[in-house]
Design a protein around this motif. Sequence first.
Motif, PDB file in Angstrom:
ATOM      1  N   ALA A   2       7.955  25.836  21.617  1.00 47.64           N
ATOM      2  CA  ALA A   2       8.172  24.641  21.761  1.00 47.64           C
ATOM      3  C   ALA A   2       7.513  23.230  21.315  1.00 47.64           C
ATOM      4  O   ALA A   2       8.258  23.285  20.006  1.00 47.64           O
ATOM      5  CB  ALA A   2       6.167  24.450  21.703  1.00 47.64           C
ATOM      6  N   CYS A   3       8.208  22.346  21.948  1.00 45.04           N
ATOM      7  CA  CYS A   3       8.206  21.183  21.493  1.00 45.04           C
ATOM      8  C   CYS A   3       6.605  19.872  21.505  1.00 45.04           C
ATOM      9  O   CYS A   3       5.747  20.020  21.297  1.00 45.04           O
ATOM     10  CB  CYS A   3       9.227  20.342  22.398  1.00 45.04           C
ATOM     11  N   CYS A   6       3.849  20.172  24.111  1.00 46.28           N
ATOM     12  CA  CYS A   6       3.817  20.772  25.203  1.00 46.28           C
ATOM     13  C   CYS A   6       3.108  21.883  23.828  1.00 46.28           C
ATOM     14  O   CYS A   6       2.346  22.901  24.362  1.00 46.28           O
ATOM     15  CB  CYS A   6       4.893  21.812  25.705  1.00 46.28           C
ATOM     16  N   CYS A  70       7.759  23.362  30.562  1.00 39.29           N
ATOM     17  CA  CYS A  70       7.949  21.822  29.976  1.00 39.29           C
ATOM     18  C   CYS A  70       9.173  20.887  30.041  1.00 39.29           C
ATOM     19  O   CYS A  70      10.626  22.128  30.571  1.00 39.29           O
ATOM     20  CB  CYS A  70       8.004  22.436  28.438  1.00 39.29           C
ATOM     21  N   CYS A  73      11.423  20.883  26.976  1.00 32.92           N
ATOM     22  CA  CYS A  73      11.841  22.151  26.075  1.00 32.92           C
ATOM     23  C   CYS A  73      12.496  23.312  26.295  1.00 32.92           C
ATOM     24  O   CYS A  73      13.019  24.474  25.663  1.00 32.92           O
ATOM     25  CB  CYS A  73      11.462  21.849  24.351  1.00 32.92           C
TER      26      CYS A  73
END
Length: 105
Positions: A2-3, A6, A70, A73
């Motif tokens: 995840a980035c 998110c 997302c 990402c």
Amino acid sequence: MACARCKDLCIRYAVRHPHELRKAIQIGAENIADGTLGEVVPDSPCVSVSFIELAKGAAWDDYIEYHFRCLHCDEIFWLHAETYHGSGGYWEPKDSKSIRENITN
Ligand SMILES: [Zn+2]
């Protein structure tokens, strides 16, 4: 993985009651509205109501399953729940390694 956009969504949120499902739908809708997530519609969706209609307040099916990606990402999330018998389901990342926190009420 995840980035920053998110990571707050990388939770396993238990959906057991209609108000929790409503909240999960609202979170999904807010993150689509602000450009964090996009809905991923499967080739043969198992639901009759689109997520956008659901977010506007349409009644949900006995079983719901919606997928999100997302846009920053490519982390995949899904919301799935069995609503008819109330056995419930989850909002969660598809990749269980991305789950940062389990939230049950
Ligand atoms: Zn992301």
